[in-house]
Design a protein around this motif. Structure first.
Motif, short mmCIF file in Angstrom:
data_model
loop_
_atom_site.label_atom_id
_atom_site.label_comp_id
_atom_site.label_asym_id
_atom_site.label_seq_id
_atom_site.Cartn_x
_atom_site.Cartn_y
_atom_site.Cartn_z
N MET A 1 45.08 30.37 28.95
CA MET A 1 45.39 29.34 27.97
C MET A 1 44.34 29.43 26.89
O MET A 1 43.19 29.19 27.12
N HIS B 1 50.04 23.22 29.87
CA HIS B 1 50.76 24.04 30.83
C HIS B 1 52.16 23.49 31.05
O HIS B 1 52.35 22.29 31.22
N GLU C 1 45.44 20.22 34.77
CA GLU C 1 45.78 21.64 34.61
C GLU C 1 45.50 22.17 33.22
O GLU C 1 45.46 23.37 33.01
N SER C 2 45.33 21.28 32.25
CA SER C 2 45.14 21.72 30.87
C SER C 2 43.75 21.40 30.35
O SER C 2 42.90 22.27 30.19
#
Length: 201
Positions: A1, A57, A119-120
């Motif tokens: 990412m 995500h 998650e991000s």
């Protein structure tokens, strides 16, 4: 990412954001996102190859959006130009960078916001978190905001979800200070309210 530059803020003090009881799913879904409207700012679709803002995500556990362009990025510029010194060059950035991701349904917006956060934002190696995340709910959405630092730049990031979409908003203040959480929440509410086109039912 990949992380990238970010966005923008507002100024002045603000009272703590207040929560409302998150309501039940009313069945509202979205055809698409659109250029949002934010007070005292000019917004447009992100153009070019530079990625501004946090890349959220995709949540594979949620029912997929069936239309086209289920994920869109927008930027908003305030009256003051923001320039950042990054890796030996000066880069102009927007005040706000917003991502909208549409889904067939988001059964539990609060759970989805917490998942997107962990998650991000919390997993982004290029960011240092500052203080604790604050989460508020409205009748239709859950919003979680966290002050953080990207490289040396203070930002505030909000992740949000309602029953049909999930998104992220990054703010970078021209004054070099973290935007206050309450102000970031208010701006995020504007982006949710004006940046989504309801599907016919």
């Amino acid at each position: 990412m990949g992380m990238v530059l970010l966005l923008a803020g507002c100024g002045g003090g603000a009272s703590a954001p207040e929560s409302e009881l998150l309501g039940k799913d009313t069945g509202i879904r979205y055809d698409k996102s659109r250029v949002p409207t934010v007070k005292d700012m000019a917004c447009d679709r992100k153009r070019g190859t530079i990625r501004y803002g946090l890349n959220v995500h995709t949540d594979e556990s949620l029912p997929a959006y069936k239309g086209e362009n289920g994920s869109e990025d927008y930027v908003c510029h305030g009256p003051e130009r923001i320039s950042l010194a990054v890796e030996g060059r000066t880069v102009a950035v927007p005040h706000i960078a917003a991502e909208y991701d549409l889904y067939g349904a988001v059964p539990d917006p609060l759970k989805s916001v917490k998942s997107a956060y962990s998650e991000s934002l919390a997993a982004e190696d290029d960011r240092t978190l500052v203080g604790e995340a604050e989460t508020v709910t409205t009748q239709t959405a859950a919003i979680s905001c966290q002050k953080n630092v990207w490289k040396t730049f203070p930002m505030t990031t909000c992740l949000w979800a309602n029953h049909g979409a999930v998104g992220a908003v990054d703010f970078f203040p021209p004054a070099g200070r973290h935007p206050e959480i309450a102000e970031a929440v208010a701006r995020t509410k504007e982006l949710i309210a004006t940046g989504l086109v309801e599907a016919p039912r």
